[in-house]
Design a protein around this motif. Structure first.
Motif, PDB file in Angstrom:
ATOM      1  N   TRP A  28     -20.476  -8.658  25.011  1.00 37.31           N
ATOM      2  CA  TRP A  28     -21.672  -8.432  25.310  1.00 37.31           C
ATOM      3  C   TRP A  28     -21.206  -8.156  26.077  1.00 37.31           C
ATOM      4  CZ3 TRP A  28     -25.987  -9.864  23.738  1.00 37.31           C
ATOM      5  CH2 TRP A  28     -26.330 -11.295  23.066  1.00 37.31           C
ATOM      6  N   TYR A  31     -19.210  -9.870  30.009  1.00 38.02           N
ATOM      7  CA  TYR A  31     -18.777 -10.717  29.398  1.00 38.02           C
ATOM      8  C   TYR A  31     -17.817 -11.303  29.777  1.00 38.02           C
ATOM      9  CZ  TYR A  31     -20.746 -14.756  26.071  1.00 38.02           C
ATOM     10  OH  TYR A  31     -21.008 -16.136  25.940  1.00 38.02           O
ATOM     11  N   MET A  56     -28.009  -8.422  19.845  1.00 32.67           N
ATOM     12  CA  MET A  56     -26.942  -8.512  18.624  1.00 32.67           C
ATOM     13  C   MET A  56     -27.706  -7.586  18.041  1.00 32.67           C
ATOM     14  SD  MET A  56     -24.988 -11.272  18.197  1.00 32.67           S
ATOM     15  CE  MET A  56     -24.530 -10.149  19.507  1.00 32.67           C
ATOM     16  N   SER A  76     -22.932 -13.531  18.192  1.00 30.29           N
ATOM     17  CA  SER A  76     -23.729 -14.374  18.224  1.00 30.29           C
ATOM     18  C   SER A  76     -23.289 -14.939  17.292  1.00 30.29           C
ATOM     19  CB  SER A  76     -24.824 -14.172  18.688  1.00 30.29           C
ATOM     20  OG  SER A  76     -24.827 -13.991  19.975  1.00 30.29           O
ATOM     21  N   ASP A  77     -23.221 -16.428  17.058  1.00 29.50           N
ATOM     22  CA  ASP A  77     -22.279 -17.101  15.747  1.00 29.50           C
ATOM     23  C   ASP A  77     -23.793 -17.096  14.533  1.00 29.50           C
ATOM     24  OD1 ASP A  77     -24.921 -18.984  16.328  1.00 29.50           O
ATOM     25  OD2 ASP A  77     -23.997 -20.578  16.679  1.00 29.50           O
ATOM     26  N   TYR A 124     -20.328 -19.928  25.302  1.00 35.03           N
ATOM     27  CA  TYR A 124     -22.032 -20.152  24.638  1.00 35.03           C
ATOM     28  C   TYR A 124     -22.731 -19.569  25.979  1.00 35.03           C
ATOM     29  CZ  TYR A 124     -21.228 -24.733  26.172  1.00 35.03           C
ATOM     30  OH  TYR A 124     -20.829 -25.962  27.473  1.00 35.03           O
ATOM     31  N   THR A 125     -24.213 -19.726  25.792  1.00 36.58           N
ATOM     32  CA  THR A 125     -24.743 -19.819  26.939  1.00 36.58           C
ATOM     33  C   THR A 125     -26.186 -19.855  26.097  1.00 36.58           C
ATOM     34  OG1 THR A 125     -25.440 -17.257  25.847  1.00 36.58           O
ATOM     35  CG2 THR A 125     -24.679 -17.052  27.592  1.00 36.58           C
ATOM     36  N   GLU A 170     -34.916 -12.563  20.412  1.00 33.48           N
ATOM     37  CA  GLU A 170     -34.653 -13.677  21.920  1.00 33.48           C
ATOM     38  C   GLU A 170     -36.380 -14.322  22.688  1.00 33.48           C
ATOM     39  OE1 GLU A 170     -32.625 -15.333  22.892  1.00 33.48           O
ATOM     40  OE2 GLU A 170     -30.416 -14.970  22.875  1.00 33.48           O
ATOM     41  N   TYR A 228     -30.401 -14.441  29.922  1.00 36.61           N
ATOM     42  CA  TYR A 228     -29.221 -15.036  29.353  1.00 36.61           C
ATOM     43  C   TYR A 228     -28.618 -15.998  30.790  1.00 36.61           C
ATOM     44  CZ  TYR A 228     -29.393 -12.738  25.521  1.00 36.61           C
ATOM     45  OH  TYR A 228     -29.754 -11.862  24.084  1.00 36.61           O
ATOM     46  N   ALA A 258     -27.325 -20.378  21.278  1.00 40.62           N
ATOM     47  CA  ALA A 258     -25.905 -19.452  21.347  1.00 40.62           C
ATOM     48  C   ALA A 258     -24.528 -19.428  21.369  1.00 40.62           C
ATOM     49  CB  ALA A 258     -26.529 -17.904  21.150  1.00 40.62           C
ATOM     50  N   ASP A 260     -21.086 -17.619  20.819  1.00 46.57           N
ATOM     51  CA  ASP A 260     -20.954 -16.971  20.871  1.00 46.57           C
ATOM     52  C   ASP A 260     -18.524 -16.129  19.990  1.00 46.57           C
ATOM     53  OD1 ASP A 260     -22.119 -15.077  21.162  1.00 46.57           O
ATOM     54  OD2 ASP A 260     -22.254 -15.452  23.592  1.00 46.57           O
TER      55      ASP A 260
END
Length: 351
Positions: A28, A31, A56, A76-77, A124-125, A170, A228, A258, A260
């Motif tokens: 990201w 990040y 994503m 992201s998961d 996470y965010t 989002e 975010y 989410a 990551d």
């Protein structure tokens, strides 16, 4: 996530993926702190070559197009199942990954990768509202609801000063939450109602932006944004010395959350450096920089002693029990709902 620091991206190297002693990181935007990268380079005696994505959709499109080869990816998961299904990831050799005990069970064994065969938690965010406290106070606008993003009556005094992520999932998730529906709804009626809400609000927005919105928020070009949590932290760092403050708020209707994770690409040219990077980032002191310098939520218990107390008290970064009750983890959508979202989003952006 928005780029604040200038990073060198050597994507034009003709020998991408074959550079000696180079880790290729696809992450990201903004990040990881430059200080962290520099210390890892010193630790591993290698070069880190970074490339960035803002969402994503962009990340998956580049992987599908079989662009440059990377070693480590931080997705992201909710996209992990698709990456695993398509064979993009290699199973982890758990003997080479240290410090799994640093994580609370809350962040392990999630539905996206139940045995953590492919993924290691990174951070996470939350996707929330960030705003210029001074400007919104002058306008007498209270920021506690997604209404300031979607309702024309609220948007009128903010026309042209509101930025929204260029990310279908989002934006739809925020709209669904505002309407009182789950972000992971599979009901077509919910998605079409959310589209109408977005289309009604769109004329008041400055535009869709996933790269520069926090920078524009910091310099006053926009006054409010859907984005975010860590980007709003960084925007506030930029403006803090000049007296302006960028605040972030979790809307009362709820928002998305989410996590990551770090994964290793199946065709990674340097998996040995990938494991070194993962272990380096699992060290508590290094992991703490994700929060102290970047503003990301942190699943690593070993990092907590090194994280600034005021950040641990920030419920947008570290949601407490009350805030957690308003957050919904985004799950993978079924194929029919993904196609519907893509169609509805194309109609939104084309009008």
């Amino acid at each position: 996530m928005t780029r604040f620091w200038i990073a060198v991206t050597l994507s034009c190297l003709s020998a991408w993926g074959h550079a000696a002693d180079a880790l290729h990181l696809y992450n990201w935007n903004n990040y990881i702190a430059p200080q962290t990268i520099k210390r890892f380079e010193e630790y591993c005696k290698c070069k880190v070559i970074q490339d960035f994505y803002a969402g994503m959709d962009e990340m998956q499109a580049k992987l599908t197009a079989r662009g440059p080869v990377y070693d480590v990816l931080v997705p992201s998961d909710f996209v992990l199942p698709e990456l695993i299904r398509k064979g993009y990831l290699q199973a982890l050799d758990r003997k080479q990954v240290r410090h799994f005990a640093n994580f609370s069970p809350t962040y392990l064994g999630r539905p996206f990768d139940p045995s953590n065969r492919y993924s290691v938690p990174y951070s996470y965010t939350t996707t929330v509202i960030g705003y210029n406290e001074t400007k919104l106070a002058e306008l007498g606008i209270q920021v506690d609801s997604w209404a300031v993003v979607f309702e024309p009556q609220k948007l009128e005094p903010l026309k042209g000063k509101v930025s929204v992520l260029d990310d279908s999932r989002e934006v739809f998730s925020a709209a669904l939450h505002y309407l009182g529906y789950p972000a992971n709804s599979d009901d077509e009626r919910h998605w079409r109602e959310a589209q109408r809400l977005i289309q009604r609000a769109k004329p008041y927005w400055a535009g869709f932006d996933s790269y520069n919105y926090a920078n524009r928020l910091a310099n006053g070009k926009v006054w409010l944004a859907l984005g975010y949590s860590n980007d709003f932290f960084l925007a506030d760092q930029q403006t803090g010395q000049e007296g302006a403050r960028i605040r972030a708020i979790l809307p009362k209707e709820g928002a998305s959350w989410a996590m990551d994770s770090m994964v290793i690409l199946k065709d990674a040219p340097r998996p040995d450096l990938a494991y070194k990077f993962i272990n380096f980032m699992l060290d508590g002191r290094n992991s703490a920089e994700l929060t102290n310098l970047v503003g990301a939520g942190n699943p690593n218990r070993a990092a907590l002693p090194y994280i600034a107390p005021e950040l641990q008290r920030n419920v947008v970064i570290f949601p407490d029990k009350s805030a957690s009750g308003k957050l919904e983890a985004m799950m993978p959508l079924d194929a029919r709902t993904r196609r519907l979202m893509a169609t509805l989003w194309a109609e939104v952006v084309s009008r």
